[in-house]
Enzyme design. Structure first.
Site, mmCIF file in Angstrom:
data_model
loop_
_atom_site.group_PDB
_atom_site.id
_atom_site.type_symbol
_atom_site.label_atom_id
_atom_site.label_comp_id
_atom_site.label_asym_id
_atom_site.label_seq_id
_atom_site.Cartn_x
_atom_site.Cartn_y
_atom_site.Cartn_z
ATOM 1 N N CYS A 86 -17.275 -36.034 -9.666
ATOM 2 C CA CYS A 86 -17.126 -35.781 -11.012
ATOM 3 C C CYS A 86 -16.345 -34.098 -11.142
ATOM 4 O O CYS A 86 -16.633 -33.229 -10.131
ATOM 5 C CB CYS A 86 -18.636 -35.301 -11.392
ATOM 6 S SG CYS A 86 -19.430 -36.538 -12.232
ATOM 7 N N HIS A 87 -15.592 -34.145 -12.079
ATOM 8 C CA HIS A 87 -14.691 -32.802 -12.377
ATOM 9 C C HIS A 87 -15.860 -31.765 -12.824
ATOM 10 O O HIS A 87 -16.685 -31.924 -13.598
ATOM 11 C CB HIS A 87 -13.925 -33.089 -13.422
ATOM 12 C CG HIS A 87 -12.632 -33.992 -13.054
ATOM 13 N ND1 HIS A 87 -12.905 -35.337 -12.949
ATOM 14 C CD2 HIS A 87 -11.559 -33.655 -12.324
ATOM 15 C CE1 HIS A 87 -11.927 -36.047 -12.538
ATOM 16 N NE2 HIS A 87 -11.038 -35.205 -12.270
ATOM 17 N N MET A 123 -21.261 -37.856 -18.029
ATOM 18 C CA MET A 123 -22.269 -37.672 -16.954
ATOM 19 C C MET A 123 -22.944 -36.323 -16.980
ATOM 20 O O MET A 123 -24.077 -36.379 -16.650
ATOM 21 C CB MET A 123 -21.293 -37.514 -15.444
ATOM 22 C CG MET A 123 -20.572 -38.976 -15.088
ATOM 23 S SD MET A 123 -21.839 -40.278 -15.066
ATOM 24 C CE MET A 123 -23.095 -39.824 -13.854
ATOM 25 N N GLU A 124 -22.441 -35.355 -17.588
ATOM 26 C CA GLU A 124 -23.010 -34.098 -17.940
ATOM 27 C C GLU A 124 -24.388 -34.298 -18.908
ATOM 28 O O GLU A 124 -25.373 -34.039 -18.723
ATOM 29 C CB GLU A 124 -22.355 -33.177 -18.534
ATOM 30 C CG GLU A 124 -21.339 -32.414 -17.553
ATOM 31 C CD GLU A 124 -20.459 -33.451 -16.978
ATOM 32 O OE1 GLU A 124 -19.726 -33.093 -16.081
ATOM 33 O OE2 GLU A 124 -19.931 -34.479 -17.635
ATOM 34 N N ASP A 138 -42.506 -33.018 -13.661
ATOM 35 C CA ASP A 138 -42.891 -32.115 -12.724
ATOM 36 C C ASP A 138 -44.034 -31.220 -13.146
ATOM 37 O O ASP A 138 -45.010 -30.969 -12.465
ATOM 38 C CB ASP A 138 -41.661 -31.376 -12.263
ATOM 39 C CG ASP A 138 -42.038 -30.234 -11.326
ATOM 40 O OD1 ASP A 138 -42.684 -30.414 -10.326
ATOM 41 O OD2 ASP A 138 -41.821 -29.025 -11.480
#
Length: 175
Positions: A86-87, A123-124, A138
């Site tokens: 990924c960039h 992707m972000e 969590d």
């Protein structure tokens, strides 16, 4: 040099591997800067106890959705460190929104990522949703370890050579 493996480019060739099969980062130097937006969603199914603790902000670890929002935004900015090839991107806007559904005991998360650049932000956005939902897990796992993350997907993307993409599954079944 033609490339093969990984993702396919416009001509059908693979773009994340060289001729020898070595993983490479795609060269985007020659691509034009365009405005790019990606929207991703996912959800987490929780117990009634967890849902009430989130809704009433009584979870032992504090403001669950507020913390998950911050974690999701932070994750979008670290995507290049997590996903090989990924960039690193200069994001100009990221939002994380939640829609709690008391009937189904699910919390939907939506991440929108935006920039002006040479490569997309899918992707972000997907990373932002994933980490926000993992943060909810969590923060509430002491109450319920059986929470379930599901349906993480790209809703739509805008910009670049491929233009406007809307997930076909959502066109047929919006909402």
């Amino acid at each position: 040099m033609p490339q093969r493996g990984g993702m396919r480019g416009a001509m059908g060739e693979f773009t994340h591997f060289d001729r020898e099969g070595n993983a490479i980062m795609v060269d985007v130097t020659a691509k034009a800067d365009t405005e790019r937006v990606a929207v991703a969603e996912g959800c987490i199914r929780v117990s009634a106890e967890v849902f009430d603790a989130i809704k009433n902000q009584t979870a032992a670890k504090g403001d669950v959705l507020g913390t998950a929002r911050i974690a999701g935004i932070m994750a979008t900015k670290r995507t290049a460190e997590l996903i090989p090839m990924c960039h690193p991107l200069m994001l100009t806007k990221v939002s994380i929104d939640f829609v709690p559904d008391e009937e189904t005991l699910q919390i939907k998360c939506r991440c929108t990522a935006k920039l002006t650049g040479k490569t997309g932000v899918e992707m972000e956005a997907l990373t932002g949703v994933s980490v926000a939902l993992l943060t909810i897990y969590d923060m509430c796992k002491a109450m319920d370890k059986s929470m379930e993350l599901s349906g993480i997907h790209l809703v739509e993307k805008l910009g670049g050579k491929s233009g406007h993409f809307v997930n076909p599954a959502l066109r047929d079944n919006p909402g």
